[in-house]
Every structure is written in C-alpha cells, then in structure tokens.
Design a protein around this motif. Structure first.
Motif, PDB file in Angstrom:
ATOM      1  N   PHE A   1      -5.683 -17.779   6.901  1.00  0.00           N
ATOM      2  CA  PHE A   1      -4.447 -18.318   6.322  1.00  0.00           C
ATOM      3  C   PHE A   1      -4.472 -17.937   4.848  1.00  0.00           C
ATOM      4  O   PHE A   1      -5.208 -18.516   4.044  1.00  0.00           O
ATOM      5  N   ASP A   2      -3.681 -16.928   4.498  1.00  0.00           N
ATOM      6  CA  ASP A   2      -3.788 -16.330   3.169  1.00  0.00           C
ATOM      7  C   ASP A   2      -2.736 -16.878   2.204  1.00  0.00           C
ATOM      8  O   ASP A   2      -1.541 -16.646   2.373  1.00  0.00           O
ATOM      9  N   ASN A   3      -3.224 -17.550   1.163  1.00  0.00           N
ATOM     10  CA  ASN A   3      -2.330 -18.039   0.106  1.00  0.00           C
ATOM     11  C   ASN A   3      -2.409 -17.202  -1.156  1.00  0.00           C
ATOM     12  O   ASN A   3      -1.638 -17.423  -2.082  1.00  0.00           O
ATOM     13  N   VAL A   4      -3.397 -16.279  -1.233  1.00  0.00           N
ATOM     14  CA  VAL A   4      -3.655 -15.668  -2.546  1.00  0.00           C
ATOM     15  C   VAL A   4      -3.593 -14.143  -2.584  1.00  0.00           C
ATOM     16  O   VAL A   4      -3.257 -13.563  -3.604  1.00  0.00           O
ATOM     17  N   GLY A   5      -3.997 -13.447  -1.528  1.00  0.00           N
ATOM     18  CA  GLY A   5      -3.997 -11.979  -1.554  1.00  0.00           C
ATOM     19  C   GLY A   5      -5.110 -11.419  -2.429  1.00  0.00           C
ATOM     20  O   GLY A   5      -6.090 -12.104  -2.739  1.00  0.00           O
ATOM     21  N   GLY A   6      -4.962 -10.156  -2.851  1.00  0.00           N
ATOM     22  CA  GLY A   6      -5.911  -9.538  -3.789  1.00  0.00           C
ATOM     23  C   GLY A   6      -7.317  -9.377  -3.217  1.00  0.00           C
ATOM     24  O   GLY A   6      -7.506  -9.185  -2.015  1.00  0.00           O
ATOM     25  N   ASP A   7      -8.307  -9.443  -4.118  1.00  0.00           N
ATOM     26  CA  ASP A   7      -9.714  -9.183  -3.743  1.00  0.00           C
ATOM     27  C   ASP A   7     -10.215 -10.123  -2.646  1.00  0.00           C
ATOM     28  O   ASP A   7     -11.028  -9.734  -1.807  1.00  0.00           O
ATOM     29  N   ILE A   8      -9.754 -11.380  -2.694  1.00  0.00           N
ATOM     30  CA  ILE A   8     -10.236 -12.355  -1.710  1.00  0.00           C
ATOM     31  C   ILE A   8      -9.818 -11.903  -0.309  1.00  0.00           C
ATOM     32  O   ILE A   8     -10.627 -11.869   0.629  1.00  0.00           O
ATOM     33  N   THR A   9      -8.570 -11.497  -0.202  1.00  0.00           N
ATOM     34  CA  THR A   9      -8.058 -11.055   1.103  1.00  0.00           C
ATOM     35  C   THR A   9      -8.742  -9.757   1.547  1.00  0.00           C
ATOM     36  O   THR A   9      -9.082  -9.606   2.731  1.00  0.00           O
ATOM     37  N   ASP A  10      -8.975  -8.845   0.617  1.00  0.00           N
ATOM     38  CA  ASP A  10      -9.704  -7.620   0.965  1.00  0.00           C
ATOM     39  C   ASP A  10     -11.042  -7.972   1.616  1.00  0.00           C
ATOM     40  O   ASP A  10     -11.449  -7.361   2.612  1.00  0.00           O
ATOM     41  N   ALA A  11     -11.724  -8.957   1.037  1.00  0.00           N
ATOM     42  CA  ALA A  11     -13.046  -9.332   1.561  1.00  0.00           C
ATOM     43  C   ALA A  11     -12.912  -9.994   2.934  1.00  0.00           C
ATOM     44  O   ALA A  11     -13.668  -9.664   3.862  1.00  0.00           O
ATOM     45  N   VAL A  12     -11.947 -10.896   3.088  1.00  0.00           N
ATOM     46  CA  VAL A  12     -11.829 -11.612   4.380  1.00  0.00           C
ATOM     47  C   VAL A  12     -11.485 -10.630   5.502  1.00  0.00           C
ATOM     48  O   VAL A  12     -11.998 -10.755   6.626  1.00  0.00           O
ATOM     49  N   LEU A  13     -10.654  -9.641   5.207  1.00  0.00           N
ATOM     50  CA  LEU A  13     -10.252  -8.703   6.276  1.00  0.00           C
ATOM     51  C   LEU A  13     -11.444  -7.938   6.850  1.00  0.00           C
ATOM     52  O   LEU A  13     -11.408  -7.499   7.998  1.00  0.00           O
TER      53      LEU A  13
ATOM     54  N   VAL B   1      -3.049  -2.023  -5.889  1.00  0.00           N
ATOM     55  CA  VAL B   1      -3.509  -1.151  -4.790  1.00  0.00           C
ATOM     56  C   VAL B   1      -4.927  -1.565  -4.442  1.00  0.00           C
ATOM     57  O   VAL B   1      -5.838  -1.435  -5.245  1.00  0.00           O
ATOM     58  N   GLY B   2      -5.090  -2.072  -3.246  1.00  0.00           N
ATOM     59  CA  GLY B   2      -6.406  -2.583  -2.838  1.00  0.00           C
ATOM     60  C   GLY B   2      -7.159  -1.559  -2.019  1.00  0.00           C
ATOM     61  O   GLY B   2      -6.734  -0.403  -1.918  1.00  0.00           O
ATOM     62  N   PRO B   3      -8.264  -1.969  -1.431  1.00  0.00           N
ATOM     63  CA  PRO B   3      -9.032  -1.024  -0.614  1.00  0.00           C
ATOM     64  C   PRO B   3      -8.391  -0.707   0.741  1.00  0.00           C
ATOM     65  O   PRO B   3      -8.919   0.084   1.494  1.00  0.00           O
ATOM     66  N   ARG B   4      -7.246  -1.291   1.021  1.00  0.00           N
ATOM     67  CA  ARG B   4      -6.511  -0.985   2.259  1.00  0.00           C
ATOM     68  C   ARG B   4      -7.398  -1.138   3.499  1.00  0.00           C
ATOM     69  O   ARG B   4      -7.679  -0.172   4.197  1.00  0.00           O
ATOM     70  N   ASN B   5      -7.820  -2.375   3.704  1.00  0.00           N
ATOM     71  CA  ASN B   5      -8.682  -2.645   4.859  1.00  0.00           C
ATOM     72  C   ASN B   5      -7.895  -2.760   6.158  1.00  0.00           C
ATOM     73  O   ASN B   5      -8.316  -3.451   7.087  1.00  0.00           O
ATOM     74  N   PHE B   6      -6.787  -2.074   6.237  1.00  0.00           N
ATOM     75  CA  PHE B   6      -5.940  -2.209   7.426  1.00  0.00           C
ATOM     76  C   PHE B   6      -6.578  -1.615   8.668  1.00  0.00           C
ATOM     77  O   PHE B   6      -6.195  -1.942   9.792  1.00  0.00           O
ATOM     78  N   THR B   7      -7.571  -0.728   8.489  1.00  0.00           N
ATOM     79  CA  THR B   7      -8.297  -0.226   9.673  1.00  0.00           C
ATOM     80  C   THR B   7      -8.908  -1.383  10.447  1.00  0.00           C
ATOM     81  O   THR B   7      -9.003  -1.350  11.665  1.00  0.00           O
ATOM     82  N   ARG B   8      -9.293  -2.435   9.698  1.00  0.00           N
ATOM     83  CA  ARG B   8      -9.895  -3.604  10.367  1.00  0.00           C
ATOM     84  C   ARG B   8      -8.877  -4.261  11.293  1.00  0.00           C
ATOM     85  O   ARG B   8      -9.242  -4.778  12.349  1.00  0.00           O
ATOM     86  N   LEU B   9      -7.631  -4.243  10.886  1.00  0.00           N
ATOM     87  CA  LEU B   9      -6.582  -4.811  11.747  1.00  0.00           C
ATOM     88  C   LEU B   9      -6.418  -3.935  12.983  1.00  0.00           C
ATOM     89  O   LEU B   9      -6.333  -4.425  14.110  1.00  0.00           O
ATOM     90  N   LEU B  10      -6.407  -2.646  12.756  1.00  0.00           N
ATOM     91  CA  LEU B  10      -6.195  -1.709  13.858  1.00  0.00           C
ATOM     92  C   LEU B  10      -7.298  -1.843  14.907  1.00  0.00           C
ATOM     93  O   LEU B  10      -7.037  -2.074  16.087  1.00  0.00           O
ATOM     94  N   ILE B  11      -8.569  -1.724  14.453  1.00  0.00           N
ATOM     95  CA  ILE B  11      -9.653  -1.686  15.446  1.00  0.00           C
ATOM     96  C   ILE B  11      -9.883  -3.039  16.104  1.00  0.00           C
ATOM     97  O   ILE B  11     -10.511  -3.123  17.144  1.00  0.00           O
ATOM     98  N   ASN B  12      -9.340  -4.096  15.487  1.00  0.00           N
ATOM     99  CA  ASN B  12      -9.498  -5.428  16.087  1.00  0.00           C
ATOM    100  C   ASN B  12      -8.224  -5.913  16.782  1.00  0.00           C
ATOM    101  O   ASN B  12      -8.129  -7.094  17.125  1.00  0.00           O
ATOM    102  N   SER B  13      -7.273  -5.028  16.952  1.00  0.00           N
ATOM    103  CA  SER B  13      -5.987  -5.434  17.559  1.00  0.00           C
ATOM    104  C   SER B  13      -5.485  -6.725  16.919  1.00  0.00           C
ATOM    105  O   SER B  13      -5.031  -7.648  17.610  1.00  0.00           O
ATOM    106  N   ALA B  14      -5.625  -6.795  15.594  1.00  0.00           N
ATOM    107  CA  ALA B  14      -5.286  -8.036  14.881  1.00  0.00           C
ATOM    108  C   ALA B  14      -3.819  -8.022  14.461  1.00  0.00           C
ATOM    109  O   ALA B  14      -3.167  -6.973  14.455  1.00  0.00           O
ATOM    110  N   MET B  15      -3.335  -9.212  14.105  1.00  0.00           N
ATOM    111  CA  MET B  15      -1.935  -9.366  13.732  1.00  0.00           C
ATOM    112  C   MET B  15      -1.834 -10.007  12.351  1.00  0.00           C
ATOM    113  O   MET B  15      -2.544 -10.967  12.072  1.00  0.00           O
ATOM    114  N   MET B  16      -0.982  -9.426  11.503  1.00  0.00           N
ATOM    115  CA  MET B  16      -0.737 -10.030  10.191  1.00  0.00           C
ATOM    116  C   MET B  16       0.753 -10.311  10.118  1.00  0.00           C
ATOM    117  O   MET B  16       1.552  -9.403  10.349  1.00  0.00           O
ATOM    118  N   LYS B  17       1.120 -11.541   9.830  1.00  0.00           N
ATOM    119  CA  LYS B  17       2.546 -11.855   9.826  1.00  0.00           C
ATOM    120  C   LYS B  17       2.934 -12.676   8.594  1.00  0.00           C
ATOM    121  O   LYS B  17       2.354 -13.731   8.351  1.00  0.00           O
TER     122      LYS B  17
END
Ligand SMILES: NC(=O)c1ccc[n+]([C@@H]2O[C@H](COP(=O)([O-])OP(=O)(O)OC[C@H]3O[C@@H](n4cnc5c(N)ncnc54)[C@H](OP(=O)(O)O)[C@@H]3O)[C@@H](O)[C@H]2O)c1
Length: 340
Positions: free
Chosen positions: A222-234, A259-275
């Motif tokens: 449950f993301d309220n902040v974004g940025g580095d914290i979210t990069d790490a959680v992903l 511009v973050g590290p774009r950890n979106f590969t983690r979403l892809l390989i985990n069939s995850a959903m971000m909404k």
C-alpha cells in the motif's frame, strides 16, 4: 453578523519545489449575506491534506488547480450559524469542502450533517472521512487482503497509512509499516499492532530491512510515498502481488520528474498488479465504507490519532508540516470552539 470580519487564507503564489509560507497570504473581508438555499458555516476544524500540494500547481490533474489569489478550499467541520436552507438549522454540525477561513457560505446540498454523539466531530475529516475511506477502499478493493499474507504500508503512521495497516491486520495479514521517526515506529507497532516497522530515515539498508521484516516476501504494498522506498519494496514482491498506488508524497515537491530504477520487471515476472485510484472513484460505495469504519472504530478495532494545531493563521504551517513528517495520524487545525 455582517460587520464581523472573515479571516481568509489565499494562494499568494505558486511554489517551485517545496512550498513555504510565502505561498499563502491572510486577508480579511466581510461575511457574505446568504442567498436562498445557502448556509453560513463557522469553521471549527479544518483539514490539511497532501493532495492540496498538487492543486497549488498550474496544470491539469484530477482536480483543478487552486486559482491564484483565491481562498484555499479544503475539508472543514463547522457549525451552522445561519441558514436559508430548510434542512439546516443554527447549531447543526456539518462537514464539507469549504475554505481556509473563519466562515464559509455554501449551498446546503454541498454539506453533510454530522452526529456528535456517534464519534468526535474531528473524525469526519479523518478516520470517518476522506482518509479513512481511502484506506478502506484502497486496501479492501484493490489490495484484497487474505489471511496470512504479508502487507507493507508506506507513510504508515499517517492518516491513511495507519488505517490501511490496521485494516490489513483485521483481515489476518502480517503488516509491516514504513515511517520516518522512532516515535512513529513505536506508535504503529505498540499501539496499532503492526507486526514490524522500519524507520526509513535511519535504516542503513532498506532492502535488507525489508527482507528481515518480510521473510515470505510482500503480497500487498500500500504505497503512500513512492520514490526510493517504493523502488526497494518492489524488489520484494511475490507472485500475483497487488500494489495499491494511493499516494506519492515523496515526489510532490520535486522540480523535475523523478526517474527511478524502474523495477517494473519485478511486476512482470511476478504477474503483479499496480493500480492507482482516487477515493472519489468509490463515491457510490461510501455508505458501505462508512458503515465498516464506524463499526470498527466503535468496537475499538480501528484506532486513530489526530495531530491538532490551533489557530487559522497556523494553517499553512500545519500543511507544510505534512512534508516534514510533523504529524502522527490525521493533521487538523482547530479554528474555533462551537458557540451556538
Ligand atoms: N488516492 C487517494 O484518493 C488519496 C486520498 C488521500 C490521501 N492520498 C495520499 O495518501 C498519502 C497519505 O496521505 P495522508 O493524508 O494520510 O497524509 P499523512 O500520511 O497523514 O501525512 C503525510 C506523511 O507523509 C510522510 N512523508 C512526507 N514526505 C515524505 C517523503 N519525502 N518520503 C516519505 N514519506 C514522506 C510523513 O511521514 P514520515 O514521518 O513517515 O515521513 C508525513 O507525516 C499521500 O501521498 C496522499 O496524497 C491519496
């Protein structure tokens, strides 16, 4: 009544980056006369909210920008001091989107009555208002928590985060909060029952701390902040994880896009959903949310805290404090005591 002055806080200039008090100015004018179907409301408490930072900018968003020179509009709990609407009488307590000012005139249809016997009136701006509903629908409808799952909440000691984490606990989850002070860490673990917490301002290695706090990975973030914290959680999300994009406060004051590290590969390989979502998407389900939140609060299952600064003139300071982490729970400003 019409000779009495109405103090008002207006947007004086649009900020670049982090706003300061020079973005606001205080003015005075006469209290306007009521027209048919209008109500005069004396402000008792007003709400300062992170989303208001976006409205200080020019440009299109989901709500229009605050016009320069106009009174800042925000959530207010107040008492009716005069009414030309048949449904409202002097002394009624109401909540509505009014202004950073002593008195507001509003059409009756824009006001909702509140019952002071049900809960303290301040809760209409917090746990039983917009932030509580945001936590409820974000967690329940998008997060879809299941017993035994691991949930991480950022901004965990704030109005939305503290409620979102507790709602996940009520669904039988292991809940880990991320917040920015030791006092907040103690609050969410000792008072609210979070299973673990991480102080993002002092932790030497966020990813390591997350691995320790979430040995089975993360099912809901449950993301309220974004940025580095979210990069790490992903980097820790599990197969079919759900990421609830509620807020990005770490980015609201940036002058250039992040511009973050774009950890979106983690979403892809985990069939995850971000909404992403805006609480008003759920307007037709607010009665359901209010019912659940009210039940939990009255049963002592959902706790809340409010940080209250006194004085209309201190509203800009209270608002700016949100970006310095000065609040625990819902930040409010007390403007006056009920009089009627
Ligand atoms: N989607 C929606 O409809 C909706 C509705 C309401 C709110 N929201 C969003 O939800 C989030 C929380 O709102 P809220 O009203 O509950 O505010 P809040 O959490 O009560 O107050 C803001 C908190 O954010 C933290 N913060 C400030 N700057 C930060 C940064 N750079 N990095 C990390 N944390 C930072 C601070 O706590 P720390 O001490 O922990 O840093 C501060 O206390 C905001 O992003 C807001 O925009 C979304």
């Amino acid at each position: 009544m019409s000779e009495q002055k109405n103090r008002q806080i207006r947007l004086a200039r649009r900020p670049k980056g982090m706003p300061d008090e020079s973005c606001f100015e205080m003015t005075e004018e006469a209290i306007p006369r009521l027209r048919e179907k209008e109500v005069l409301v004396r402000t008792l408490y007003l709400s300062v909210d992170p989303y208001m930072r976006g409205r200080m900018n020019e440009g299109k968003s989901y709500v229009p920008p605050f016009p320069l020179g106009e009174v800042i509009v925000g959530g207010v709990v107040g008492e009716v001091v005069d009414s030309r609407h048949p449904d409202f009488a002097k002394g009624d307590l109401v909540v509505g989107q009014l202004g950073w000012q002593d008195y507001s005139v509003a059409p009756g249809k824009h006001l909702t009555k509140i019952d002071p016997d049900l809960a303290p009136i301040t809760t209409a701006l917090g746990i039983l208002g917009m932030p509580g509903l945001t936590a409820y629908f974000g967690m329940v409808d998008i997060g879809k928590p299941k017993s035994g799952e691991t949930v991480v909440v950022s901004g965990a000691a704030g109005a939305v985060g503290s409620a979102a984490g507790q709602i996940a606990k009520l669904h039988g989850c292991r809940v880990v909060g991320i917040a920015g002070s030791e006092e907040k860490i103690r609050y969410i673990t000792e008072e609210l029952g979070f299973d673990a917490a991480i102080n993002y301002k002092t932790v030497p290695d966020m990813r390591k701390a997350l691995s320790q706090a979430c040995p089975k990975g993360v099912d809901i973030y449950f993301d309220n902040v974004g940025g580095d914290i979210t990069d790490a959680v992903l980097t820790k999300i599990n197969y079919q994880a759900r990421i609830v994009l509620c807020g990005q406060i770490a980015l609201y004051n940036l002058e250039k896009p992040d511009v973050g590290p774009r950890n979106f590969t983690r979403l892809l390989i985990n069939s995850a959903m971000m909404k992403g979502f805006i609480v008003s998407d759920y307007a037709d389900r607010f009665p359901e949310g209010m019912k659940r939140l009210t039940e939990w609060v009255s049963q002592g299952k959902l706790k809340y805290r409010e940080t209250i600064i006194e004085g209309l003139e201190n509203t800009p300071r209270a608002f700016l404090g949100l970006f310095r982490g000065e609040n625990i729970g819902k930040q409010l400003v007390k403007v006056a005591d009920p009089q009627v």
